[in-house]
Enzyme design. Structure first.
Site, PDB file in Angstrom:
ATOM      1  N   ASP A 194      -2.697  -8.149-109.256  1.00 23.06           N
ATOM      2  CA  ASP A 194      -3.036  -9.560-109.315  1.00 23.06           C
ATOM      3  C   ASP A 194      -4.368  -9.618-110.053  1.00 23.06           C
ATOM      4  O   ASP A 194      -5.077  -8.619-110.177  1.00 23.06           O
ATOM      5  CB  ASP A 194      -3.128 -10.160-107.908  1.00 23.06           C
ATOM      6  CG  ASP A 194      -2.979 -11.686-107.961  1.00 23.06           C
ATOM      7  OD1 ASP A 194      -2.610 -12.282-106.948  1.00 23.06           O
ATOM      8  OD2 ASP A 194      -3.206 -12.265-109.052  1.00 23.06           O
TER       9      ASP A 194
HETATM   10  C1  GLC Z   1      -3.637 -15.570-109.460  1.00 23.74           C
HETATM   11  C2  GLC Z   1      -2.425 -15.541-108.561  1.00 23.74           C
HETATM   12  C3  GLC Z   1      -1.201 -14.963-109.215  1.00 23.74           C
HETATM   13  C4  GLC Z   1      -1.186 -15.383-110.681  1.00 23.74           C
HETATM   14  C5  GLC Z   1      -2.350 -14.679-111.346  1.00 23.74           C
HETATM   15  C6  GLC Z   1      -2.484 -15.131-112.826  1.00 23.74           C
HETATM   16  O1  GLC Z   1      -4.773 -15.176-108.771  1.00 23.74           O
HETATM   17  O2  GLC Z   1      -2.602 -14.932-107.276  1.00 23.74           O
HETATM   18  O3  GLC Z   1      -0.054 -15.468-108.517  1.00 23.74           O
HETATM   19  O4  GLC Z   1       0.047 -15.003-111.286  1.00 23.74           O
HETATM   20  O5  GLC Z   1      -3.592 -14.886-110.688  1.00 23.74           O
HETATM   21  O6  GLC Z   1      -2.828 -16.479-112.875  1.00 23.74           O
END
Ligand code: GLC
Length: 672
Positions: A221
């Site tokens: 993430d």
């Molecule tokens: C965010 C979210 C994830 C998302 C990523 C990119 O923190 O937790 O679901 O796809 O970052 O935006």
């Protein structure tokens, strides 16, 4: 493989293990095609700037909580395929979706983005979505692996979970969905049993890759990696977003022998495989913008849930006179806040206007948008709004009120599961002067309806249903669409009936002491009444279940057959659900567990036979000492129903597996 890892320098390899910026993989000094990634589960959200709204516009589909409420894997596939066309149009190779985390508490701010409290339903619908996207040549990112069941403290808190609950509940949706081989799996921010998901070799390698058979790339993430070398050691292939220290840290770890060149090359090869998939996949746009909108409307129609319809007040009559109240009916919430929010160009018509179009002879009036948005304005706006609206609504056949709960979104949780208090008051005030109140729940997750449910005649859970929410709601309200959605999460009577209540952990550790008893498993265990049970949803039709028979077709394989008949005069669809209970378990097992479902479409008076297959895994629980799935020789109840609390047919089977089977099953991983 097209790309030869040996043509890459060490620096190029190390830089390949992190993003180039926030949304692309590295080009390795121009040697490689860059893979473009973008959110999200409710439609394409491709950022072009830094601010939340600087994203390219796309079709705003219903959130996954509504897609799950369709209980139709084919619609999940259509949802994914529709979003994939926007991805192709905007040059995106991988869609960062679906989210499949189990809904452990209704307070979780991102429940709208997730599918269900039940792992089998969540995994099945996630699999459909992944297939839909990837059949179009676009990759997916099954997320957030794992046990990311709250937003508060998501960056710091460790989810402390026993092995049985991990395998039977929190990892199960990923085990099912990985059968679709998502191009990527995204690890979560939180730790699991004390180790960050991004550095958790047990979760990422031993379970996801070696046990579940995942063959793709593991991406972090955004910002979830803390220690570079520990994430590579755990086989996390791609750190997002770019972090200039990553390459340096990995080089230092390599020199110190914390990681080897093999460890690095393993991850580099996974990135090269992803690049090759993106480059070679055949991408074909098959829908126009209008067709994508239609798909959004149709999925919303199938996912909205009719929760109450006293005196069959719905569908509305073409001769009626109605008042439409609440700002939501004019400007509904189409999705939750954060990385899942899609900017759409589509301008919805107010609900009142849509109803008037569909009921030309009806007299339909609407209130203006009360703009209840800041505390000061709220009070004044609310009082003025109320007086003005009550006068208009006086004497109408029925009043339709669209309502919201608290804001829902990424990085924060709800503090309560009640509606905004102004909306609770508006319902109660209108109900004083009109006994026919119809409430539209424009909320992303379960709501405590107890303060007002007895004051209203009908409730339609519209959810956060994207750019087609008003068209779908209007179609159901006038009877053009026969509602067929069923809840994928329990609506408890109040927050204190949930296992965790208001508790949120201490910021460091949250112990999942509820074990496998999550969602309906919890309410069944404590024999708690609920407002609306898991799997519940009304239709304008009536369905009869009959003639349950069970055929043994293998050592631990059964075919369950039963008839469903539409005994009304209106065609419709029914979601028949199959639950299993072990009668004398050696471990504490839930009262019932969903192990199969079918959405069956029936014309008026039509009867069909539904068939659901059960196998070893349908009866098994996770036997921790052996670290294997295990079926205890015992009696098992097989229950078929219209919801988890509306069992219509039941028969039991006695399973007597010979010892050699038991031993052989224990000696190997039982794929489902
Ligand atoms: C965010 C979210 C994830 C998302 C990523 C990119 O923190 O937790 O679901 O796809 O970052 O935006």
């Amino acid at each position: 493989m097209k790309y030869d890892i040996n043509k890459l320098t060490l620096d190029e390899k190390l830089n390949l293990l992190m993003g180039d910026g926030a949304w692309k993989t590295s080009s390795a000094n121009g040697k490689l095609r860059q893979v473009v990634v973008a959110d999200g589960p409710s439609g394409l959200r491709k950022m072009y700037g830094k601010s939340e709204t600087e994203t390219e516009t796309a079709t705003a589909m219903p959130t996954l909580s509504i897609v799950a409420s369709t209980w139709d894997e084919e619609l999940a596939r259509l949802d994914g395929a529709t979003i994939a066309d926007d991805c192709i149009e905007h040059g995106v190779d991988v869609l960062l979706a679906p989210g499949a985390n189990v809904k452990r508490t209704p307070l979780n701010g991102r429940n709208f983005e997730y599918l269900s409290e039940d792992p089998y339903l969540a995994g099945t619908m996630a699999r459909g979505f992944i297939n839909g996207v990837q059949e179009k040549g676009i990759g997916t990112s099954l997320k957030h692996y794992a046990a990311n069941n709250r937003e508060i403290y998501r960056l710091s808190q460790s989810s402390e979970i026993g092995e049985r609950a991990l395998r039977e509940i929190y990892l199960r949706p990923f085990e099912i969905a990985v059968k679709a081989q998502p191009w990527t799996v995204m690890c979560s921010y939180n730790a699991v049993n004390g180790v960050l998901a991004a550095e958790n070799g047990y979760l990422l390698k031993e379970i996801l890759r070696d046990t579940f058979g995942f063959e793709g790339l593991i991406v972090s993430d955004w910002g979830a990696v803390y220690e570079a070398f520990r994430s590579v050691k755990a086989t996390l292939d791609l750190r997002m977003p770019q972090d200039k220290r990553h390459a340096e840290q990995l080089k230092e770890a390599l020199d110190k022998g914390y990681i080897t060149m093999d460890d690095i090359d393993y991850c580099v090869n996974n990135v090269l495989k992803l690049i090759e998939k993106a480059e070679t996949a055949e991408k074909k746009i098959e829908t126009t913008k209008e067709q994508r909108h239609e798909n959004a409307v149709n999925i919303a129609k199938a996912g909205m849930v009719l929760l109450k319809n006293e005196d069959n007040i719905l569908p509305l009559k073409n001769s009626g006179n109605y008042f439409v109240a609440g700002g939501v009916a004019i400007d509904p919430v189409i999705g939750g806040i954060g990385s899942a929010l899609v900017q759409t160009e589509y301008k919805q018509k107010p609900l009142g206007e849509l109803l008037a179009e569909k009921l030309p002879n009806a007299d339909i009036q609407s209130s203006e948008n009360p703009h209840i948005n800041t505390w000061a304005v709220r009070r004044r706006a609310y009082l003025a709004y109320l007086k003005n609206s009550l006068v208009k609504a006086y004497g109408k056949d029925a009043v339709i009120i669209g309502v919201n709960g608290e804001e829902e979104g990424e990085s924060f949780d709800r503090r309560s599961i009640r509606l905004e208090k102004e909306y609770e008051l508006i319902i109660k005030e209108f109900a004083k002067y009109n006994k026919n109140i119809i409430v539209l729940l424009n909320v992303g997750s379960a709501i405590d309806v107890s303060p007002w449910i007895d004051d209203v005649k009908a409730v339609l859970y519209t959810g956060f249903s994207g750019e087609g929410i008003n068209e779908a709601a209007a179609s159901i309200l006038v009877g053009e669409t026969n509602p067929s959605g069923k809840l994928a999460e329990t609506f408890p009577i109040c927050l204190y009936d949930t296992y965790t209540g208001e508790e949120v952990g201490n910021g460091f550790v949250e112990s999942y002491t509820d074990g496998v008893f999550v969602g309906y498993r919890h309410y069944d265990k404590y024999d708690l009444d609920v407002a609306f049970p898991f799997g519940f949803g009304l239709s304008y039709s009536k369905f009869k279940y009959d003639n349950l028979r069970i055929e043994k077709v293998g050592e631990c394989d059964y075919k369950v057959l039963f008839d469903v008949e539409n005994i009304s005069g209106i065609g419709g669809a029914e979601v028949a659900q199959l639950y299993i209970k072990e009668v004398f378990p050696m471990v504490e097992r839930p009262e019932k567990e969903l192990k199969g479902f079918k959405k069956v479409f029936l014309k008026a008076g039509e009867k069909k036979t539904v068939e659901i297959e059960l196998n070893y895994r349908s009866f098994a629980y996770y036997l921790t000492p052996y670290k294997r799935w295990h079926v205890q020789n015992d009696i098992y109840e097989i229950m078929v129903g219209a919801s988890s609390r509306d069992i219509r047919l039941q028969k039991s089977v006695k399973i007597e597996l010979p010892p050699e089977t038991q031993q052989s099953q224990i000696n190997k991983n039982i794929a489902e």
